[in-house]
Design an enzyme around this catalytic site. Structure first.
Site, PDB file in Angstrom:
ATOM      1  CB  THR A 122       1.293   2.569   0.566  1.00  0.00           C
ATOM      2  OG1 THR A 122       1.562   3.859   1.047  1.00  0.00           O
ATOM      3  CG2 THR A 122       2.354   1.596   0.998  1.00  0.00           C
TER       4      THR A 122
ATOM      5  CB  SER B  64       2.360   3.357   9.506  1.00  0.00           C
ATOM      6  OG  SER B  64       2.202   4.526  10.275  1.00  0.00           O
TER       7      SER B  64
END
Ligand code: DON
Length: 557
Positions: free
Chosen positions: A370, A442
């Site tokens: 990410t 998340s």
């Protein structure tokens, strides 16, 4: 990550961008990303008069080319946007294909087949990145759409020169690429290995980006690109249909918000767990005399870990896509809930096996990879953007003749209650697979303001995103650190299960011993890459790129 531009119509950059740039200052604009070329693109767009959203779009597309391990058009993400003093969030998370089924990753004995949920086309959700960027541009963009994609097209068409760090990543992932002939042909070294100084040209990706530049959202979700993805999916026994693509929409969502020490915090609502969990942790933090105890004191770490244990236990049970599941958001983020749970805390560790997700019945009912970047423009508008294809290079499949990786975000669903995903996260019914549902995330792009200062924060790192964002906020606001200290100080992480504390190098040894005496087990790990900005009261923007993962690039002007 340090890279240099080879040839580019858009920018002529010095060939000497050698080191990470961890601190930037300016009054007219600030860009903080994990990639030198992406930061340069963002700054150039701001200098041309574009706003923070224009720059974010250009950065997102540039990273799809120059940072393909995480930057993407084959994945998704979340954006928090502050514009004219109002904050909203944009959900461009992937969703499950319409043909997805709840037990699609279980083998005939009922065990989760982890290879299936992580590698190959079945691991991919319907990408949201292009729709998200287009929705942001339709609402806030001021420069032309195709102008924002052009830097990415140039990088793909003419190539860029890689540095040693990127070469090593490509070399390290050759085994993954070997699983897919298209990935191998796009990223196989000309020589036996990739080396610093090699030029990466991606002509198929340039073609795809040109379609997006010409036709906007439809350039990806309708027409030739969507057809090629579905054709590939059929070739590889995947589940994608053209309808999956034509029906995909990015969604504007109201942020989760809470007051923390006179700051208003805005973060990402479901399908991210990030905002809820960060805010729950801030609620707990306000119940302890942390300043008196001191930063990294045994009490600070111990009681934070006890809070994290409860927050992640609740996450496993109650959080999922709120369009499919009734997530008890206001109960979870209510300060009285933190107060109630705090009564269970002792000075020694509570074994995680004794902590169960709360039933919620006692509370009021209610209806690695990410990347994160932060951008601010001269008007004070801000974008906090976290985007991902989940694992590095996603599911390892490059769409034939399109040149981009598909994500492996389906692994973020709970394939079976109680069985951990690649981040060790456990889930249940709330996050079970359903057609067109978004998998729980998340990612926690966050913006905070106290009326005179504005903070723009976020991080990659799977489950550690939540604790990273929380700690940067707590360090800056609660402990009164500079943003640089708040970002660069060693961090710790725990998530209920596995029952341990991950700590970074530099954590005081005597505190580690005391934590062990209190019953905690410790594990060494690197945590997140928070690329952040603060706008100070006098109008100065300070950008801090995290030193971790080779260091990011903060540039202001
Ligand atoms: O959405 C999530 O929570 C994960 N797919 C994020 C993955 C990630 O951060 C990997 N990075 N280091």
């Amino acid at each position: 990550m340090k890279k240099t531009l080879f040839v580019c119509n858009f920018l002529i950059l010095s060939l000497a961008i050698e080191a990470a740039e961890l601190v930037g200052t300016g009054k007219n604009g600030m860009v903080v990303t994990a990639d030198s070329l992406a930061t340069a693109v963002g700054v150039e767009i701001l200098k041309k008069g574009g706003n923070a959203v224009d720059a974010a779009i250009a950065v997102n597309f540039a990273m799809a080319v120059t940072y393909p391990e995480a930057g993407n058009i084959g994945g998704g993400g979340f954006m928090a946007i502050r514009f004219d003093d109002a904050t909203e969030t944009l959900d461009y998370r992937e969703k499950a294909p319409m043909k997805a089924t709840r037990d699609m990753y279980l083998d005939s004995d009922g065990f989760v087949d982890k290879r299936k949920s992580r590698y190959g086309i079945l691991a991919a959700g319907v990408p949201g990145a292009v729709a998200g960027n287009y929705a942001a541009w339709e609402k806030y963009g001021t420069l032309k759409w195709n102008e924002l994609i052009q830097p990415a097209i140039d990088f793909a068409k003419f190539g860029f020169t890689m540095d040693g760090h990127f070469a090593a990543i490509l070399n390290g992932y050759q085994k993954l690429f070997e699983m897919d002939i298209m990935a191998l042909s796009a990223f196989q070294p000309l020589d036996s290995v990739w080396r610093a100084g090699n030029v990466l040209v991606q002509p198929e990706l340039a073609w795809t980006l040109e379609k997006i530049a010409e036709n906007g959202r439809d350039g990806f979700y309708e027409g030739e690109v969507a057809k090629r993805i579905v054709r590939d999916s059929e070739r590889l026994d995947g589940l994608f249909s053209l309808e999956d693509f034509s029906r995909y929409e990015a969604i504007w969502r109201k942020p989760i918000s809470v007051t923390y020490e006179n700051w208003q915090i805005y973060s990402m609502p479901p399908p991210s767990s990030g905002g809820i969990c960060v805010i729950q942790l801030l609620n707990f933090a306000q119940l302890f005399p942390l300043e008196k105890w001191g930063f990294q004191s045994a009490n600070h770490v111990h009681f934070t870990v006890e809070s994290q244990r409860r927050v992640f236990a609740d996450r496993s049970q109650h959080l999922g896509d709120s369009d499919f599941w009734n997530v008890p958001v206001s109960s979870l983020v209510n300060e009285s809930y933190a107060k109630q749970l705090k009564q269970q805390f002792k000075y020694v560790a509570t074994p995680s096996s004794e902590v169960l997700p709360n039933s919620m019945e006692s509370l009021s009912d209610e209806s690695e990879e990410t990347t994160h970047f932060s951008i601010m423009d001269k008007w004070g508008n801000a974008v906090s953007n976290t985007t991902t294809i989940n694992g590095w290079f996603g599911c390892g499949v490059v769409v034939a003749d399109c040149g981009f990786f598909l994500n492996n975000e389906m692994d973020d669903f709970s394939a079976k209650p109680g069985v951990p995903n690649q981040f060790g996260l456990i889930g249940a019914e709330a996050n079970a697979i359903e057609p067109e549902k978004r998998m729980l995330s998340s990612m926690s792009p966050t913006i905070a303001t106290n009326g005179t200062e504005t903070l723009v924060i976020g991080s990659p790192g799977g489950s550690t995103i939540i604790t990273t964002v929380f700690q940067v906020l707590q360090n800056y606001i609660g402990f009164g650190m500079s943003l640089e200290e708040a970002v660069q100080s060693p961090r710790f992480h725990s998530q209920w299960l596995p029952d341990r504390i991950d700590i970074e190098e530099g954590f005081p040894k005597e505190i580690q011993w005391e934590l062990q005496l209190r019953g905690h087990s410790l594990n060494s790990r690197k945590l997140g890459q928070a690329n952040c900005i603060v706008l100070k009261a006098d109008g100065t923007m300070i950008g801090i790129a995290d030193r971790r993962r080779g260091g990011g690039f903060a540039k202001g002007f």
